[in-house]
Design an enzyme around this catalytic site. Sequence first.
Site, PDB file in Angstrom:
ATOM      1  N   ASP A 108       0.607  -1.221   0.194  1.00  0.00           N
ATOM      2  CA  ASP A 108       0.207  -0.205   0.413  1.00  0.00           C
ATOM      3  C   ASP A 108       1.077   1.332  -0.014  1.00  0.00           C
ATOM      4  O   ASP A 108       0.325   2.414  -0.275  1.00  0.00           O
ATOM      5  CB  ASP A 108      -1.087  -0.156   1.445  1.00  0.00           C
ATOM      6  CG  ASP A 108      -2.384  -1.258   0.803  1.00  0.00           C
ATOM      7  OD1 ASP A 108      -2.488  -1.437  -0.261  1.00  0.00           O
ATOM      8  OD2 ASP A 108      -3.002  -1.058   2.352  1.00  0.00           O
ATOM      9  N   ASP A 165      -6.695  -4.440  -6.155  1.00  0.00           N
ATOM     10  CA  ASP A 165      -6.086  -3.207  -6.012  1.00  0.00           C
ATOM     11  C   ASP A 165      -4.870  -2.421  -6.729  1.00  0.00           C
ATOM     12  O   ASP A 165      -4.190  -1.287  -6.313  1.00  0.00           O
ATOM     13  CB  ASP A 165      -6.195  -2.850  -4.233  1.00  0.00           C
ATOM     14  CG  ASP A 165      -7.811  -4.077  -3.486  1.00  0.00           C
ATOM     15  OD1 ASP A 165      -7.600  -4.632  -4.646  1.00  0.00           O
ATOM     16  OD2 ASP A 165      -8.175  -2.984  -3.343  1.00  0.00           O
TER      17      ASP A 165
END
Length: 390
Positions: A108, A165
Site C-alpha cells: 500500500d 487494487d
Amino acid sequence: MFALALLTTLLLVTGGVDTFNVMSYANVQYTILYHQYLDISFKTYPFMGYPLQSDWISIPPLYSFTNGFFSGIFWNLLEVNATHNILKMATDLMLPLAPVANMTNTHDVGFVIMSSFGHAYQLLKIPEYLQIVVTTANSLSTRYSPIVRCTRSWDSSQGFLVIIDNMMNLELLFEASNRTNNQTWHDMAWQHANRTMHEHFRADNSTYHVVEYNETDGSVIRKYTAQGYADWSTWSRGQAWAVAGFTIAYRYTKHQPFLDKAIGAANYFLSHLPSEKDVIPYWDFDAPHNSTIPYQPRDTSAAAIFASGLVELSQYVGVQELRDRFLTKAKAIVDQLISPTYLILGNKDYILRAVIANGTQGPYPSHPYDVATVFGDYYLTQAVLRLSKL
Ligand SMILES: *[C@@H]1O[C@H](CO)[C@@H](O)[C@H](O)[C@H]1NC(C)=O
Ligand SMILES: *[C@@H]1O[C@H](CO)[C@@H](O)[C@H](O)[C@H]1NC(C)=O
Ligand SMILES: *[C@@H]1O[C@H](CO)[C@@H](O)[C@H](O)[C@H]1NC(C)=O
Ligand SMILES: *[C@@H]1O[C@H](CO)[C@@H](O)[C@H](O)[C@H]1NC(C)=O
Ligand SMILES: *[C@@H]1O[C@H](CO)[C@@H](O)[C@H](O)[C@H]1NC(C)=O
Ligand SMILES: *[C@@H]1O[C@H](CO)[C@@H](O)[C@H](O)[C@H]1NC(C)=O
Ligand SMILES: *[C@@H]1O[C@H](CO)[C@@H](O)[C@H](O)[C@H]1NC(C)=O
Ligand SMILES: *[C@@H]1O[C@H](CO)[C@@H](O)[C@H](O)[C@H]1NC(C)=O
Ligand SMILES: *[C@@H]1O[C@H](CO)[C@@H](O)[C@H](O)[C@H]1NC(C)=O
C-alpha cells in the site's frame, strides 16, 4: 520559501479556474477535520465514517492504504485554490507519512506516497519529496517476485497473493523510474501489469479480486474474492481499480494492450450500472437484489475511482465517439455523486464532516456500508480536478 515562490506561479496558472463548489465544500469539511486531527497531534487519520455520527473511524498514519488521502484531498484542492492555508494543511498531513517510505511489509506504500509526496513533488519540485518517492520505490521493489512476475499484495502464509487494487501501486514504480531512469522499477511494474492482465480478467472483461500464486513456480493456485460478494462475482471497486490502474500503466508505457484492457474493463463497468440515468454502482455488480434480499448498498467510492480513471482514459482513446462517451459518463457519475442523494450536505440529519456518503467497505453486510470514505472523497476531488483541466 522555495515552496512559496513556486506556489505563486501555481496560483497564477490555476487562479482563474472556476470549479464547482464541491471543491469549496470539500475544503470546508476537511479544514474542520484537519483541526480536529491537529488537536490529537495527527495520531490517527480518517478512514470511514457513518454520516449520522460525528466521529470518523480512524487509523494511525502508517497502517492503512487510505492514509495518504487526507493530505491528498488538500493537494487536489490546492490545484484549484492555491492558498497558503491549503498548502499548510496538505504539508502538515503529509509529513507524518514519511516513514512509510521504508516500509517493506505492505504494497500500500504506493497509494500512500503517490497521493501525498508524489503529488506534492509534481507541484512543488522539492527534492526531498522526490527522495521519499524513490526510497518508497526501493521498498516496494523488495516485494517483487521474478518468478510470479508481480509485487506481493498481502503478506500471508497462504501463498503469494495479488489483489486487483495493487495495479494502483504501480504508479509509484513507474513514476520513480521516470524521474530517476531506474529501468528496474519500470520493468517490475510492466511485468506486474502484464501478468495481471492475463490472470485477473475473465473473458467478459470483469475481474477477480484476488489471485493466489505459487511462489515457487509462479503458477496460479486459485482466484477468489476478499471484499466482493462471491469468488465468481465482480466487486465494483475492484473493477474501478482495474480501469484506473491499467490507464496509469498505459500512461507510462504506451503499451496498447494495457489501454485495450482499461477500455474493456471500463465498458464492463458502464454496462453493469443500474440504468442509463442511475450511474452509481452497487458494491458488487452481481450482488443479488430481489424480494428475499431487498437491500444492497451502493459504493460511491467505486463510482468516484472509476469516474476519475475514466476521465484520464478518455484522453487516450483515439476513437472520438468512444472518447466522448467515456467523458459524458464520467461527468454524469460526478454529477450524481454530488447530488443531494449522496452529498453529506444533501441530508439534514448527516453530521459527519465528509463530502459524500454511501461508500461500502465490503463484503456486505459484515463490513461497514453506507459510510463516507476518505478514498471516495479523494477520488471525487481528483475526478473534479481532472475535469477542470480539460
Ligand atoms: C480557497 O481556500 C481558502 C482557505 O485557504 C478559503 O477561505 C476559500 O473559501 C477557498 N476558495 C474557494 C473558492 O473554495
Ligand atoms: C529510511 O531508512 C534510512 C536508513 O535507516 C534512513 O536513513 C532514512 O531517513 C529513512 N527514511 C525515512 C523517510 O524515514
Ligand atoms: C534501481 O532499482 C533496484 C531495485 O529496487 C535497486 O536495487 C537499485 O539499487 C536501483 N538503482 C539505483 C541507481 O538506484
Ligand atoms: C506477459 O504475460 C504473459 C502471461 O503470463 C506471458 O505469456 C508473456 O510472456 C508476458 N510478456 C512478456 C513480454 O513478458
Ligand atoms: C508450488 O509449486 C511447487 C513446485 O512446482 C510444488 O512442489 C508445490 O506443491 C506447489 N505448492 C502448492 C501449494 O501448489
Ligand atoms: C517521463 O519522462 C519523460 C522525460 O524524461 C517525459 O517526457 C514523460 O512525459 C514522463 N512521464 C510519463 C508519464 O511517461
Ligand atoms: C474485452 O475487452 C477487449 C479489449 O478492449 C475487447 O476487445 C473485447 O471485445 C472485450 N470483450 C467483451 C466480451 O466485451
Ligand atoms: C434471491 O437471490 C438469492 C441469492 O441468489 C436466491 O437464493 C433467492 O432464491 C432469490 N429469491 C428470489 C425470490 O428470487
Ligand atoms: C445511503 O445511506 C443511507 C444510510 O446512511 C441510506 O439510508 C440510504 O438509503 C443510502 N442511499 C442509497 C441511494 O442507497
